[in-house]
Scaffold this motif. Structure first.
Motif, mmCIF file in Angstrom:
data_model
loop_
_atom_site.group_PDB
_atom_site.id
_atom_site.type_symbol
_atom_site.label_atom_id
_atom_site.label_comp_id
_atom_site.label_asym_id
_atom_site.label_seq_id
_atom_site.Cartn_x
_atom_site.Cartn_y
_atom_site.Cartn_z
ATOM 1 N N ALA A 10 -0.749 -0.323 6.229
ATOM 2 C CA ALA A 10 0.682 -0.935 6.307
ATOM 3 C C ALA A 10 0.748 -2.147 6.926
ATOM 4 O O ALA A 10 1.219 -3.274 6.420
ATOM 5 C CB ALA A 10 1.471 0.009 6.824
ATOM 6 N N MET A 11 0.062 -2.230 8.317
ATOM 7 C CA MET A 11 0.329 -3.582 8.839
ATOM 8 C C MET A 11 -0.520 -4.669 8.207
ATOM 9 O O MET A 11 0.001 -5.846 8.076
ATOM 10 C CB MET A 11 -0.358 -3.287 10.364
ATOM 11 N N ASP A 12 -1.786 -4.471 7.724
ATOM 12 C CA ASP A 12 -2.456 -5.256 7.077
ATOM 13 C C ASP A 12 -1.776 -5.790 5.490
ATOM 14 O O ASP A 12 -1.788 -7.150 5.144
ATOM 15 C CB ASP A 12 -3.821 -5.001 6.594
ATOM 16 N N GLY A 13 -1.169 -5.030 5.116
ATOM 17 C CA GLY A 13 -0.134 -5.387 3.960
ATOM 18 C C GLY A 13 0.829 -6.015 4.056
ATOM 19 O O GLY A 13 1.234 -7.030 3.257
ATOM 20 N N ILE A 14 1.584 -5.868 5.239
ATOM 21 C CA ILE A 14 2.718 -6.606 5.723
ATOM 22 C C ILE A 14 2.171 -7.860 5.931
ATOM 23 O O ILE A 14 3.147 -9.084 5.724
ATOM 24 C CB ILE A 14 3.365 -5.979 6.777
ATOM 25 N N ALA A 15 1.256 -8.194 6.713
ATOM 26 C CA ALA A 15 0.474 -9.397 6.972
ATOM 27 C C ALA A 15 0.374 -10.237 5.592
ATOM 28 O O ALA A 15 0.773 -11.648 5.497
ATOM 29 C CB ALA A 15 -0.693 -9.497 7.725
ATOM 30 N N SER A 16 -0.372 -9.596 4.719
ATOM 31 C CA SER A 16 -0.583 -10.478 3.469
ATOM 32 C C SER A 16 0.571 -10.432 2.551
ATOM 33 O O SER A 16 0.717 -11.763 1.940
ATOM 34 C CB SER A 16 -1.610 -9.304 2.682
ATOM 35 N N LEU A 303 5.797 -5.949 -1.152
ATOM 36 C CA LEU A 303 5.194 -4.695 -1.960
ATOM 37 C C LEU A 303 3.919 -4.857 -2.704
ATOM 38 O O LEU A 303 2.985 -4.350 -2.570
ATOM 39 C CB LEU A 303 6.092 -4.693 -3.091
ATOM 40 N N VAL A 304 3.612 -6.386 -3.067
ATOM 41 C CA VAL A 304 2.337 -6.624 -3.505
ATOM 42 C C VAL A 304 1.317 -6.566 -2.385
ATOM 43 O O VAL A 304 0.171 -6.387 -2.648
ATOM 44 C CB VAL A 304 2.408 -8.169 -3.891
ATOM 45 N N GLY A 305 1.930 -7.082 -1.138
ATOM 46 C CA GLY A 305 0.826 -6.938 0.030
ATOM 47 C C GLY A 305 0.469 -5.636 0.234
ATOM 48 O O GLY A 305 -0.808 -5.098 0.563
ATOM 49 N N LEU A 306 1.282 -4.615 0.167
ATOM 50 C CA LEU A 306 1.153 -3.386 0.435
ATOM 51 C C LEU A 306 0.290 -2.530 -0.385
ATOM 52 O O LEU A 306 -0.686 -1.970 -0.101
ATOM 53 C CB LEU A 306 2.486 -2.473 0.872
#
Length: 349
Positions: A10-16, A303-306
């Motif tokens: 989730a953290m990686d997805g939020i960063a992306s 949403l795309v990042g997650l």
């Protein structure tokens, strides 16, 4: 999947998503003001990262030649148009804005290339160098066809992306680069180990999104941009020049692209053509919001990042398929919604 792994993803997805957010906001800004889906947006972010990497290694960035060439070409086009229109008195102003201002960062980078520079100076020079790219491309490519259909503008934007990719290969070569991290610390947030670089990306996205909101809500410039986005003809009638607001929109978007490139360069290997995929994912986030809503673009980008982060955990080979596959239900839903709206309007008439 354990809870800890889910939190890390989730953290990686939020960063992306934060990176896609900055790029998506720029895409929506340009489209709202000029009706151009600026496909080369990601290329500017990639050029920023490549320029920063060149300055770190003590070499002269290829962006210097690109910006100088664009400035000369834009100046020639604008001066020719003014001479034909008989507006000779505007030539000094044109030379200042289209030639002198873009060449100032070009000259600065040319002079200091090879010197040992601090990180803030390298970042500032890289951002200043790419800042004129989008406005110059607007003057050279899009302003002469400003009244064309959205489809034609999109076709031209795609062709422009391929042209810039070729220039990127020529100026930077095929090798990928990764810059030094902006922050090396590792933080413990509620038992979750978070890299400071990741946290910096998220904070930067929040800060610049907030600044963009303040500009639109509380400044005359922001109101002029909103007026042009709502009604170009009405904006012209009250003294707002769509060409000027378009240039400002490209300038702000170019700044967002540059910041995105600086933030993503330490965590992802950037190649000359990496910008297309980054911009395309940001475009998916903007499409979810209908290319009209800034808060919707923010939510769509996250949403795309997650989705990308969790899809890469289950099957990294198909993560792109999953991300772009979300476009199908979104476009179907929007198509049905527009059809229903059109039917209601016809019934009222």
């Amino acid at each position: 999947m354990t809870g800890e792994i889910a939190a890390i993803l989730a953290m990686d997805g939020i960063a992306s998503g934060a990176i896609y957010l900055l790029i998506g906001l720029g895409l929506v800004l340009i489209f709202a003001v000029t009706r151009v889906i600026f496909v080369p947006f990601g290329d500017i972010a990639a050029f920023t990262a490549l320029s920063l990497a060149s300055l770190e290694t003590g070499t002269r960035p290829g962006t210097v030649a690109l910006v100088a060439g664009l400035a000369l070409l834009a100046t020639l086009i604008e001066c020719t148009a003014l001479v034909r229109a008989g507006e000779i008195g505007r030539l000094p102003r044109t030379l200042f804005f289209y030639l002198v201002l873009p060449l100032i960062p070009v000259a600065a980078v040319w002079l200091v290339a090879g010197m040992a520079l601090s990180m803030p100076v390298r970042i500032a020079l890289s951002l200043a160098l790419v800042l004129p790219i989008a406005p110059l491309l607007d003057r050279i490519v899009f302003r002469p066809i400003a009244d064309a259909s959205v489809l034609l503008l999109l076709t031209v934007a795609v062709a422009l992306h391929f042209a810039l990719s070729g220039m990127g290969l020529l100026f930077f070569g095929p090798e990928g680069v990764r810059t030094k991290p902006l922050a090396d610390a590792v933080l413990d947030v509620a038992g979750l180990i978070v890299n400071a670089q990741t946290l910096l990306i998220v904070i930067a996205a929040i800060v610049f999104s907030g600044l963009l909101f303040l500009v639109f809500e509380y400044t005359l410039l922001g109101k002029a941009l909103r007026a042009t986005a709502v009604n170009r003809t009405g904006a012209r009638l009250v003294g707002i020049r769509p060409a000027t607001t378009g240039t400002i929109a490209y300038l702000l978007a170019s700044l967002l692209a540059g910041i995105s490139g600086v933030l993503i360069a330490p965590v992802t290997t950037i190649f000359y053509d990496s910008g297309f995929l980054i911009g395309l994912k940001a475009f998916v986030g903007a499409i979810i919001a209908g290319m009209t809503s800034y808060p919707g673009t923010a939510l769509g980008s996250l949403l795309v990042g997650l989705l990308e982060s969790y899809a890469s955990f289950w099957s990294s080979a198909y993560k792109e398929v999953v991300v772009f596959g979300i476009l199908i239900p979104v476009l179907l839903w929007r198509s049905l919604s527009m059809a229903a709206t059109d039917e209601e309007e016809e019934a009222e008439e």
